[in-house]
Design a protein around this motif. Structure first.
Motif, short mmCIF file in Angstrom:
data_model
loop_
_atom_site.label_atom_id
_atom_site.label_comp_id
_atom_site.label_asym_id
_atom_site.label_seq_id
_atom_site.Cartn_x
_atom_site.Cartn_y
_atom_site.Cartn_z
N LEU A 5 10.80 0.77 -0.40
CA LEU A 5 10.20 1.03 0.91
C LEU A 5 9.22 -0.06 1.30
N PHE A 6 8.29 -0.38 0.40
CA PHE A 6 7.25 -1.35 0.74
C PHE A 6 7.72 -2.79 0.62
N ARG A 7 8.87 -3.01 0.00
CA ARG A 7 9.43 -4.35 -0.04
C ARG A 7 10.20 -4.68 1.24
N ASP A 8 11.02 -3.73 1.69
CA ASP A 8 11.93 -4.00 2.81
C ASP A 8 11.57 -3.31 4.12
N HIS A 9 10.72 -2.28 4.06
CA HIS A 9 10.47 -1.49 5.28
C HIS A 9 8.97 -1.32 5.57
N TRP A 10 8.14 -2.21 5.04
CA TRP A 10 6.70 -2.04 5.21
C TRP A 10 6.29 -2.09 6.69
N ALA A 11 6.97 -2.92 7.47
CA ALA A 11 6.63 -3.02 8.90
C ALA A 11 6.89 -1.71 9.63
N SER A 12 7.97 -1.03 9.26
CA SER A 12 8.27 0.27 9.88
C SER A 12 7.25 1.31 9.47
N VAL A 13 6.78 1.26 8.23
CA VAL A 13 5.74 2.20 7.79
C VAL A 13 4.48 2.01 8.62
N VAL A 14 4.07 0.76 8.80
CA VAL A 14 2.87 0.48 9.61
C VAL A 14 3.07 0.95 11.04
N ARG A 15 4.25 0.74 11.57
CA ARG A 15 4.53 1.16 12.95
C ARG A 15 4.43 2.68 13.09
N VAL A 16 4.97 3.41 12.10
CA VAL A 16 4.90 4.87 12.15
C VAL A 16 3.45 5.35 12.02
N VAL A 17 2.67 4.71 11.16
CA VAL A 17 1.25 5.07 11.02
C VAL A 17 0.56 4.99 12.39
N CYS A 18 0.76 3.88 13.07
CA CYS A 18 0.11 3.69 14.38
C CYS A 18 0.65 4.67 15.42
N ALA A 19 1.97 4.86 15.43
CA ALA A 19 2.57 5.77 16.41
C ALA A 19 2.11 7.20 16.19
#
Length: 447
Positions: free
Chosen positions: A234-248
């Motif tokens: 998750l944090f290797r390939d999808h970290w940007a999506s995690v950050v985006r969901v946190v903000c959303a």
């Protein structure tokens, strides 16, 4: 059916949606009765009444404690759900929530055991938070992965629709409790809604234990591609999506400010009737039951982003109007604006985030990605209640003061949410087995 995801079983999408709806309704009944109690009861039962302002702040902060625990639970339950399946998490979270809620109803008061009472209250609230951390992410993953192609928005909206119903049920149960004489209310009356969680746990367990695992996860098991360490992937390939969901996910501030802080402010600061204000929340959430699936179906046609942005941009405007209505003391205006705020406008974002966030991740990390991203954002939303209480206290907070300051504070968090979604990819037409992949890989996969 040609629009079913690969491996889907006939009739299972509907069963998954119903199980998500009922389970979320029952689980969030437990979670939200704490919010009503924190706003109206706990400052007088568990905290020092000699300083009412501090006691109120502590009571509202105890509501936020569960949100602080939720990111921790998201890491643990997200890993388990992506490693061993969605169904196990759905059953576990419901049982944990039912047990911890029942025990809250059994706690002795501060007058009986002193400072140990609020300590035990916080411990059990943390258990509620750990449970809630995995509930929505597992239910959303289950429904999304069972859903027909091009109807993922509609089917995943059942999870949030169930959450709204749970909030309605919690509020309706508290209305007659709140109307009790003060002495009975504070001694035993407030405990009854918490004791009813035994029914919640039993009913939820019976429903969810019969649900089938998703075809997407079973396919990964059969192919031997389930990651041993989903979080690493998750944090290797999808970290940007995690950050985006946190903000959303900061959009959830609208809900906590409306249902908890505004309730306390209306009763304690403006002097409005407690039972009537509980009815405002009930009617608004009833309107949301109708609005959420409609917004979700619209997102299946025109896309997730435009629908979410309607809620993210419109909600802070409506919060200003709602707080102004409360200060006016006009009950008709409070009901009207309350319905439009929580029931209609906020539902645009609230109803489609399960599909929007879930479509950002692959099957391998979907549950953990949604759980971690949302729960960090929800943690901020949970403590927004205590922050709002600080804003209206003497001296204000961070340069903000009064109910206008609370509205500005809410608007800032909603703006962050709007930017996060406005800069995301649109995914409503991406095939289920290609979700979470870069566009270049999607083309390669389908070629």
């Amino acid at each position: 059916m040609t629009d079913q995801p690969p491996g889907a079983r006939q009739g299972t999408p509907r069963k998954a949606a119903v199980a998500a709806w009922i389970g979320s309704a029952l689980e969030y009944y437990d979670f939200f009765i704490y919010g009503s109690a924190a706003a109206l009861i706990f400052s007088k039962v568990f905290f020092d009444e000699s300083d009412p302002t501090t006691a109120t702040l502590q009571s509202l902060a105890s509501f936020g404690v569960a949100y602080a625990a939720r990111p921790v639970g998201a890491f643990i339950l997200g890993h388990v759900g992506d490693r061993f399946g969605r169904k196990r998490i759905m059953v576990f979270t419901l049982v944990l929530m039912g047990v911890s809620t029942f025990l809250i109803g059994c706690l002795p008061s501060r007058d009986q055991i002193g400072d140990l009472a609020p300590v035990l209250l916080v411990v059990l609230r943390i258990m509620q938070g750990l449970s809630a951390a995995g509930e929505q992410a597992s239910a959303n993953s289950m429904t999304l992965e069972h859903a027909p192609e091009h109807r993922r928005g509609y089917y995943t909206s059942f999870t949030l629709n169930g959450t709204q119903f749970g909030q309605i049920l919690a509020t309706v149960v508290f209305i007659p409790v709140a109307a009790m004489p003060e002495e009975q209310l504070l001694s035993w009356g407030w405990r009854v809604p918490f004791w009813m969680s035994v029914i919640v746990a039993v009913v939820g367990w019976v429903i969810r234990r019969k649900l089938e695992e998703t075809p997407a996860f079973e396919r990964e098991v059969a192919q031997g591609t389930v990651p041993r360490m989903p979080l690493s992937l998750l944090f290797r390939d999808h970290w940007a999506s995690v950050v985006r969901v946190v903000c959303a996910a900061l959009i959830a501030t609208v809900s906590t400010i409306f249902t908890v802080w505004a309730l306390n402010y209306a009763v304690e600061n403006v002097g409005l009737d407690r039972a009537t204000m509980l009815w405002v929340s009930t009617v608004a959430n009833t309107a949301a039951l109708l609005a959420i699936p409609l917004w979700a179906m619209l997102s299946d046609r025109i896309g997730r982003k435009p629908v979410f942005l309607i809620g993210a941009v419109g909600s802070p405007i409506m919060i200003f109007a709602y707080l102004a209505a409360i200060n006016s003391g006009s009950y008709p205006m409070i009901f009207l604006v309350g319905i439009l705020t929580l029931g209609v406008v906020y539902s645009a974002s609230n109803g489609i985030w399960p599909s929007l966030y879930g479509e950002m991740f692959t099957t391998k990390v979907r549950l953990s990605g949604m759980a971690i991203g949302t729960q960090i954002g929800f943690a901020v939303a949970g403590f927004a209640v205590a922050s709002a209480a600080g804003i209206v206290s003497p001296g204000g907070w961070l340069g903000l003061q009064g109910w206008v300051g609370v509205g500005i504070f809410t608007a800032i968090l909603c703006a962050i949410s709007a930017v996060a979604v406005a800069t995301a990819r649109e995914t409503h037409k991406v095939p289920t087995d290609q979700l979470g992949l870069p566009p270049s890989d999607r083309v390669t996969t389908s070629a």
